[in-house]
Write a protein that holds these residues in place. Structure first.
Motif, PDB file in Angstrom:
ATOM      1  N   ARG A 290       3.231  -3.138 -12.096  1.00 19.63           N
ATOM      2  CA  ARG A 290       3.080  -4.502 -12.625  1.00 19.63           C
ATOM      3  C   ARG A 290       3.355  -5.535 -11.538  1.00 19.63           C
ATOM      4  NH1 ARG A 290       6.531  -5.475 -17.757  1.00 19.63           N
ATOM      5  NH2 ARG A 290       4.818  -4.304 -18.692  1.00 19.63           N
ATOM      6  N   ASN A 291       4.400  -5.305 -10.753  1.00 22.99           N
ATOM      7  CA  ASN A 291       4.742  -6.271  -9.707  1.00 22.99           C
ATOM      8  C   ASN A 291       3.678  -6.317  -8.608  1.00 22.99           C
ATOM      9  OD1 ASN A 291       7.012  -6.739 -11.183  1.00 22.99           O
ATOM     10  ND2 ASN A 291       8.475  -6.171  -9.607  1.00 22.99           N
ATOM     11  N   ILE A 292       3.067  -5.179  -8.324  1.00 22.03           N
ATOM     12  CA  ILE A 292       1.959  -5.173  -7.355  1.00 22.03           C
ATOM     13  C   ILE A 292       0.810  -6.042  -7.869  1.00 22.03           C
ATOM     14  CG2 ILE A 292       0.117  -3.710  -6.408  1.00 22.03           C
ATOM     15  CD1 ILE A 292       2.264  -1.502  -6.086  1.00 22.03           C
ATOM     16  N   ALA A 293       0.503  -5.918  -9.159  1.00 20.05           N
ATOM     17  CA  ALA A 293      -0.590  -6.721  -9.739  1.00 20.05           C
ATOM     18  C   ALA A 293      -0.260  -8.207  -9.663  1.00 20.05           C
ATOM     19  CB  ALA A 293      -0.821  -6.295 -11.189  1.00 20.05           C
ATOM     20  N   TRP A 294       0.979  -8.570  -9.962  1.00 19.50           N
ATOM     21  CA  TRP A 294       1.374  -9.986  -9.897  1.00 19.50           C
ATOM     22  C   TRP A 294       1.314 -10.485  -8.450  1.00 19.50           C
ATOM     23  CZ3 TRP A 294       0.272 -11.701 -14.084  1.00 19.50           C
ATOM     24  CH2 TRP A 294       0.820 -11.338 -15.299  1.00 19.50           C
ATOM     25  N   ALA A 295       1.765  -9.661  -7.522  1.00 15.26           N
ATOM     26  CA  ALA A 295       1.750 -10.069  -6.109  1.00 15.26           C
ATOM     27  C   ALA A 295       0.326 -10.383  -5.658  1.00 15.26           C
ATOM     28  CB  ALA A 295       2.362  -8.972  -5.242  1.00 15.26           C
TER      29      ALA A 295
ATOM     30  N   GLU B 145       0.823  -1.204   0.000  1.00 17.83           N
ATOM     31  CA  GLU B 145       0.000   0.000   0.000  1.00 17.83           C
ATOM     32  C   GLU B 145       0.864   1.264   0.000  1.00 17.83           C
ATOM     33  OE1 GLU B 145      -2.829  -0.028   3.145  1.00 17.83           O
ATOM     34  OE2 GLU B 145      -3.904  -1.795   2.388  1.00 17.83           O
ATOM     35  N   GLU B 146       1.990   1.211   0.716  1.00 23.95           N
ATOM     36  CA  GLU B 146       2.886   2.372   0.764  1.00 23.95           C
ATOM     37  C   GLU B 146       3.453   2.673  -0.615  1.00 23.95           C
ATOM     38  OE1 GLU B 146       4.840   5.516   2.733  1.00 23.95           O
ATOM     39  OE2 GLU B 146       3.272   4.168   3.433  1.00 23.95           O
ATOM     40  N   ILE B 147       3.816   1.649  -1.357  1.00 23.77           N
ATOM     41  CA  ILE B 147       4.366   1.861  -2.699  1.00 23.77           C
ATOM     42  C   ILE B 147       3.278   2.369  -3.647  1.00 23.77           C
ATOM     43  CG2 ILE B 147       5.343   0.670  -4.712  1.00 23.77           C
ATOM     44  CD1 ILE B 147       6.986  -1.004  -2.762  1.00 23.77           C
ATOM     45  N   GLU B 148       2.079   1.827  -3.534  1.00 21.21           N
ATOM     46  CA  GLU B 148       0.975   2.337  -4.355  1.00 21.21           C
ATOM     47  C   GLU B 148       0.759   3.827  -4.107  1.00 21.21           C
ATOM     48  OE1 GLU B 148      -2.139  -1.228  -5.225  1.00 21.21           O
ATOM     49  OE2 GLU B 148      -2.065  -0.519  -3.154  1.00 21.21           O
TER      50      GLU B 148
ATOM     51  N   TYR C 235      11.869 -10.173  -9.898  1.00 19.59           N
ATOM     52  CA  TYR C 235      12.250  -8.754  -9.892  1.00 19.59           C
ATOM     53  C   TYR C 235      11.512  -7.993 -10.998  1.00 19.59           C
ATOM     54  CZ  TYR C 235      15.209  -4.604  -9.512  1.00 19.59           C
ATOM     55  OH  TYR C 235      15.670  -3.319  -9.335  1.00 19.59           O
ATOM     56  N   ARG C 236      11.674  -8.429 -12.228  1.00 20.66           N
ATOM     57  CA  ARG C 236      10.900  -7.879 -13.345  1.00 20.66           C
ATOM     58  C   ARG C 236      10.338  -9.047 -14.148  1.00 20.66           C
ATOM     59  NH1 ARG C 236      12.273  -2.416 -13.639  1.00 20.66           N
ATOM     60  NH2 ARG C 236      14.427  -1.909 -13.064  1.00 20.66           N
ATOM     61  N   VAL C 237       9.027  -9.054 -14.361  1.00 25.94           N
ATOM     62  CA  VAL C 237       8.408 -10.090 -15.176  1.00 25.94           C
ATOM     63  C   VAL C 237       7.619  -9.420 -16.288  1.00 25.94           C
ATOM     64  CG1 VAL C 237       8.313 -11.900 -13.441  1.00 25.94           C
ATOM     65  CG2 VAL C 237       6.498 -10.204 -13.537  1.00 25.94           C
ATOM     66  N   SER C 238       7.296 -10.178 -17.321  1.00 29.13           N
ATOM     67  CA  SER C 238       6.627  -9.602 -18.485  1.00 29.13           C
ATOM     68  C   SER C 238       5.163  -9.326 -18.181  1.00 29.13           C
ATOM     69  CB  SER C 238       6.751 -10.548 -19.680  1.00 29.13           C
ATOM     70  OG  SER C 238       6.024 -11.739 -19.438  1.00 29.13           O
TER      71      SER C 238
ATOM     72  N   PRO D 192       3.951 -16.312 -18.364  1.00 30.62           N
ATOM     73  CA  PRO D 192       3.490 -17.687 -18.126  1.00 30.62           C
ATOM     74  C   PRO D 192       4.008 -18.251 -16.808  1.00 30.62           C
ATOM     75  CG  PRO D 192       5.221 -17.652 -19.807  1.00 30.62           C
ATOM     76  CD  PRO D 192       4.884 -16.226 -19.514  1.00 30.62           C
ATOM     77  N   LEU D 193       5.101 -17.689 -16.292  1.00 34.57           N
ATOM     78  CA  LEU D 193       5.633 -18.149 -15.009  1.00 34.57           C
ATOM     79  C   LEU D 193       4.635 -17.909 -13.883  1.00 34.57           C
ATOM     80  CD1 LEU D 193       9.324 -16.853 -15.102  1.00 34.57           C
ATOM     81  CD2 LEU D 193       8.558 -19.206 -15.333  1.00 34.57           C
ATOM     82  N   ILE D 194       3.976 -16.776 -13.933  1.00 35.19           N
ATOM     83  CA  ILE D 194       3.013 -16.442 -12.880  1.00 35.19           C
ATOM     84  C   ILE D 194       1.889 -17.467 -12.839  1.00 35.19           C
ATOM     85  CG2 ILE D 194       1.374 -14.710 -12.064  1.00 35.19           C
ATOM     86  CD1 ILE D 194       4.252 -13.836 -11.732  1.00 35.19           C
ATOM     87  N   GLN D 195       1.386 -17.830 -14.031  1.00 31.47           N
ATOM     88  CA  GLN D 195       0.305 -18.811 -14.069  1.00 31.47           C
ATOM     89  C   GLN D 195       0.776 -20.167 -13.566  1.00 31.47           C
ATOM     90  OE1 GLN D 195      -2.971 -18.035 -14.852  1.00 31.47           O
ATOM     91  NE2 GLN D 195      -3.194 -20.052 -13.894  1.00 31.47           N
TER      92      GLN D 195
END
Length: 697
Positions: A416-421, A253-256, A380-383, A387-390
């Protein structure tokens, strides 16, 4: 170079930011090279622009902050913030001028290839009719003219968006009356360019930028007023996030919250179109309080659009690099079971020359394997559509213990990383945001599998991100291994990142900020002792950047004691090579070519028993002190021989490699050896992935 000549340059070190400018010049040279395919030259121009955007919004913004704070101490390269800032702005100004000269040259050459980016006045009647419809149906409904006057304060101007500054007068106003002023944002959610209709049998491709359409139709936004001038401008703001991690109850939340503040960052740079109206410029300068970082642009603002433009152009393969489909790693070909292969041997992959899909397939197999107990991974950085996330989500949903350390502070990838998290947490993964005050930059995957009565660890360590998109554009190395010491260290590392574990002694890997700086010092000192004793000694280090003063000093000392050092550094280098009695045994070369050189490889001759390390870390102060970084030894002989072949290719490159001179400039490598372009040579996988290869360089 003599010591007297070095003295004229002012320091035994090169400045980090000036060195970065030299790197971006080398990118620009790829755009200027007539041997580079034409559309690829345009793409390199786009990269120059995106590089400059980040440099201005982070590095230059930081220097401006120091100046505002009254900080005047010199850095270790001899520059005060004010002195460095003045020189950087001057160098950037020259670079931008050269960039746009190159843009105009490329545009002329594209016309010869029947590819045109037209002005509105160049359109024929059919095209005008089509663009009239496009403007009124698609563009006009999303435009918002924003007037600036006593009752309407200056609106928020978003960073790095293109705007129109519109100077107007009312019908019937006298000439001496002060004009009216408004701004219009070029919609960022529409394509920057539109394809124009042509005759069905035409071989031409014609496009127009949407700002051209808006400028031509500007009267539709200001009825009752007469436009006196319509020009483009663009603001770059400070993009650094200031996060109180210790005081944040919820880091996500702090980063958002901080991401929302980024829109209000202090203005750092103002770009204006050539011929910009002086009244509009005065208003912008007053609003943004930018006295000197103002760049007049002779061409379209924000050339990053060229990346998408080159993708839209069809046909004529000679205008691009050949399209290569990277093969699947031969060690896994014909095998359905990754675990079976890895029990027999370690496997090393070299991207983008080998397919990244093998890593994804490995995780997919692990997610479906009933014997797999746990999957742990850093991200750290994903596209954007990873497909790794799935695969990780599927594994968690199947009941496996899945732990993912997501770095929320990866600059410009935070959202993007927040969405993946959030997605991973929803699927049942244990998501950890790393340690307070440290970015988690290490790239490691651990899979724990029940095999009989034992648990076996399968590890993958990489020099680059777990990103299937950049794996086609960056050169990186990934190592699969079942070495027991590396596996046990991997478990300890994840326990450290997710819990309160404190590792007393690493068996194989080296970790920053724990012991990497000390380990590098020991390895360099060991080469020095070998050299003094007359034993084989040599250091070869391939990385993105070298800016740690301590490491530079260690390398200087080793050189003075007889150690030969070859550095392959794509970007920033603060070490000044080739200086008598200081660094005469050190060479520095940079390779800028089709792919972004990204792998970190460290080779130490060790008296004839070489050690090779793969790492996520560059030799920068931030990597060694403020990040969780990993350095992993390569034990497997076949994997070591592959790394040696990769280093050899880089050292033999005399086409795209440039050598750093003592004065801080880079020059082409001129020698009588057969022509070698390392990235093109690496496409011959059989050459560097031999079964029988040397174990030393």
């Amino acid at each position: 170079m003599t010591q007297v000549e070095m003295k004229d340059t002012g320091s035994r070190y090169l400045n980090r930011d000036l060195s970065w400018i030299e790197f971006n010049w080398r990118v620009l040279q790829e755009a200027q090279d007539p041997l580079t395919p034409l559309l690829e030259r345009a793409k390199f121009l786009s990269i120059v622009s995106s590089n400059l955007d980040e440099f201005m919004s982070v590095r230059v913004a930081g220097i401006q902050d120091q100046i505002r704070a009254g900080y005047s101490k010199k850095d270790f390269t001899g520059y005060t913030p004010a002195g460095l800032y003045k020189r950087l702005i001057s160098r950037v100004d020259k670079m931008v001028s050269a960039q746009y000269r190159t843009y105009r040259e490329i545009s002329r050459l594209l016309v010869k290839e029947h590819i045109q980016l037209l002005k509105y006045d160049d359109l024929n009647a059919t095209q005008c009719k089509s663009m009239e419809s496009y403007y009124h149906d698609i563009i006009f409904p999303v435009l918002t003219p924003m007037a600036v006057d006593q009752s309407r304060p200056f609106p928020l101007v978003h960073t790095q968006f293109v705007y129109l500054a519109v100077v107007l007068k009312k019908e019937g106003d006298r000439p001496e009356e002060e004009p009216y002023f408004a701004i219009v944002q070029i919609p960022s959610n529409l394509a920057r360019f539109v394809k124009l209709p042509l005759h069905s049998n035409s071989k031409k491709q014609a496009y127009i930028l949407i700002e051209e359409l808006i400028k031509h139709h500007i009267q539709t936004l200001f009825s009752g007023y007469i436009p006196l001038a319509v020009h483009e401008f663009r603001v770059t703001r400070n993009a650094d996030l200031t996060i109180d991690e210790e005081g944040a109850e919820d880091l996500l939340e702090e980063i958002e919250k901080e991401l929302r503040k980024r829109r209000w960052g202090a203005p750092v740079r103002l770009e204006v179109q050539k011929g910009f109206h002086p009244y509009a410029l005065e208003l912008l300068q007053e609003e943004f309080e930018i006295p000197d970082a103002i760049f007049e642009i002779d061409g379209p603002l924000d050339l990053t659009f060229l990346r998408h433009f080159t993708g839209a152009v069809k046909g004529n393969p000679k205008l691009r690099y050949p399209q290569d489909d990277p093969p699947y790693p031969r060690e896994f070909e014909g095998h359905d079971d990754f675990f079976e292969v890895l029990r027999e041997r370690d496997v090393l992959m070299y991207h983008p020359y080998e397919c990244f899909d093998a890593l994804t397939d490995f995780i997919v197999q692990a997610s479906e394997d009933v014997q797999v107990m746990a999957i742990k991974m850093t991200l750290y950085r994903v596209s954007g559509n990873s497909p790794l996330i799935q695969a990780l989500a599927d594994a968690a949903e199947s009941g496996k213990q899945v732990t993912v350390v997501v770095e929320l502070k990866a600059r410009f990838d935070e959202e993007r990383n927040i969405a993946w998290a959030r997605k991973l947490e929803k699927a049942g993964c244990h998501v950890v945001y790393g340690l307070v005050g440290l970015k988690t930059h290490a790239k490691i995957l651990l899979i724990v599998r029940q095999e009989g009565k034992d648990l076996k660890r399968y590890v993958h360590v990489g020099t680059g991100n777990y990103n299937d998109s950049t794996a086609r554009l960056y050169t990186d190395i990934g190592l699969f291994t079942t070495h027991p010491a590396i596996g046990e260290d991997a478990s300890e590392l994840f326990n450290l990142m997710t819990g309160y574990s404190a590792v007393q002694d690493w068996q194989a890997i080296t970790l920053a900020p724990d012991n990497m700086r000390t380990k590098l010092e020991e390895l360099i000192d060991r080469e020095t002792e070998h050299a003094k004793a007359g034993r084989p000694s040599r250091i070869i280090a391939k990385m993105n950047s070298l800016s740690s003063q301590d490491i530079v000093d260690d390398l200087y000392a080793a050189s003075q004691q007889g150690v030969y050092i070859d550095l392959i550094i794509r970007g920033v280098c603060c070490l000044r090579p080739g200086v008598e009695n200081l660094s005469e045994r050190i060479t520095v070369r940079s390779i800028v070519d089709r792919f972004l050189e990204h792998s970190r490889i460290y080779y130490f001759e060790n008296g004839g028993q070489p050690e090779i390390w793969l790492s996520s870390a560059d030799w920068m102060t931030r990597n060694l002190t403020r990040r969780i970084e990993l350095m992993c030894p390569v034990y497997d002989e076949r994997a070591r021989s592959i790394v040696i072949q990769i280093l050899r290719l880089s050292l033999e490159d005399n086409v795209k490699a440039k050598q750093l001179m003592p004065n801080g400039k880079y020059e082409s490598i001129a020698n009588d050896l057969p022509s070698c372009r390392s990235q093109f040579a690496a496409m011959d996988i059989k050459m560097w992935k031999k079964d029988q290869s040397p174990t030393s360089i």
